[in-house]
Design an enzyme around this catalytic site. Structure first.
Site, PDB file in Angstrom:
ATOM      1  N   ARG A 268       0.841  -1.183   0.000  1.00 22.48           N
ATOM      2  CA  ARG A 268       0.000   0.000   0.000  1.00 22.48           C
ATOM      3  C   ARG A 268       0.884   1.243   0.000  1.00 22.48           C
ATOM      4  NH1 ARG A 268      -3.214  -2.980  -1.490  1.00 22.48           N
ATOM      5  NH2 ARG A 268      -5.333  -3.419  -0.733  1.00 22.48           N
TER       6      ARG A 268
ATOM      7  N   GLU B 214      -2.399   7.658  -5.011  1.00 21.17           N
ATOM      8  CA  GLU B 214      -2.689   7.070  -6.323  1.00 21.17           C
ATOM      9  C   GLU B 214      -4.152   7.183  -6.730  1.00 21.17           C
ATOM     10  OE1 GLU B 214      -3.395   2.353  -5.774  1.00 21.17           O
ATOM     11  OE2 GLU B 214      -1.401   3.039  -5.193  1.00 21.17           O
TER      12      GLU B 214
END
Length: 331
Positions: free
Chosen positions: A233, A262
């Site tokens: 992550r 992101e």
């Protein structure tokens, strides 16, 4: 029953349609669920979402108001979901608790070797018929030290590959994995792992306790010629601090399949409009950095397992069953 699936990639669509064939109708959308797209779900009792969906309170409220009662997320991670609000709104939420750990572990090693052996630079050169070896010097993995943060299923798979390379194994986790210990892994404090590892790979979930587990102090503790890989992550790394260290000329290489900001970028084509994220724009300019767009899980095997689990989650909901994938049971 017609199910609405958000954020479906072109490769996924035929697999999802085939999996639900004969069971339910499924409408696949390539747009991702967020505040702007949530109204599309009006009238759909069941929706399915991707890992980068925005399932914050405002989105959940829109979904509930439109009649949605069940959310089937096609990922293991669920840090994007406000579970407390979902429970308050009586929304059932399920995820995929397991899929092939080898997909992510193998990709993490792909990133590690790509930066170690300068694969991107080499391939770019040969396209221009430049066959020099200058600047392409890598190093053997055998005999070097790997530090694995997180030794669950994916971390274990990554460790087995490292063991095959003949590396010294250091690990850190809140719970030790006996299978990794049997391979010769020594569990140590994070500080020692950072200081001794030639390669650091991240395989922990994103939780409040792991947010920026790789912060400025951790980065400065690592070897100047270390390799850092993150296929878990993006929020595990303080990206601004990483850019600062890279600008100082540190690290043999960095491989990132995830990025902490992101959402709204990864899985989308921004090639014609550019991006306004200065940190990411700077990050991709470093010659020793490889950034990919959250594709570590993206194999036929893993995606197939994710879709099968999603079908089961929907079937369980309709049969009023609660399984291991349920995060919020509907009251």
């Amino acid at each position: 029953m017609e199910i609405l699936a958000f954020g479906v990639q072109s490769d996924e669509k035929p697999l999802i349609e085939k999996a639900f064939e004969g069971l339910h109708e499924v409408r696949c959308l390539d747009v991702f669920l967020n505040r702007d797209t949530a109204p599309i779900a009006a009238g759909y009792e069941i929706i399915s979402t991707s890992v980068n969906a925005d399932l914050s309170a405002p989105v959940l409220q829109t979904l509930a108001a439109g009649g949605t009662q069940m959310i089937a997320q096609r990922s293991t991670g669920f840090n994007n979901i406000d579970l407390e609000v979902a429970e308050r709104l009586a929304l059932r939420v399920a995820r995929v608790s397991y899929y092939s750990p080898y997909s992510v572990a193998e990709f993490a090693w792909t990133l590690a070797m790509a930066v170690n052996r300068r694969i991107i630079r080499a391939a770019s050169r040969t396209r221009d018929f430049d066959f020099r070896l200058d600047g392409l010097l890598g190093r053997d993995m055998r005999g070097r030290t790997v530090g694995v943060l997180g030794t669950g299923k994916i971390g274990e798979a990554f460790t087995r590959i490292a063991h095959g390379f003949g590396m010294k194994l250091l690990g850190w986790d809140v719970v030790e994995n006996p299978a990794c210990a049997e391979l010769g892994m020594e569990y140590v404090a994070k500080e020692r792992l950072f200081a001794e590892a030639d390669l650091v790979s991240l395989h922990v979930p994103l939780l409040p306790a792991t947010q920026h587990i790789i912060d400025e102090a951790a980065l400065k503790a690592m070897k100047d010629d270390a390799i850092l890989v993150n296929s878990s992550r993006g929020g595990l790394i303080d990206t601004a601090a990483l850019v600062t260290e890279l600008r100082a000329g540190r690290f043999l290489g960095v491989g990132l399949d995830v990025y902490e900001a992101e959402a709204g970028l990864f899985f989308l084509d921004k090639s014609l409009e550019g991006i306004d994220d200065d940190t990411l724009a700077r990050l991709v300019t470093f010659p020793n950095v490889v950034v990919t767009s959250h594709q570590a899980y993206y194999t036929e095997d893993a995606v197939g397992q994710i879709i099968d689990a999603t079908v089961k989650n929907v079937t369980d909901y309709l049969a009023r069953r609660t399984g291991e994938n349920v995060l919020v049971p509907r009251s």
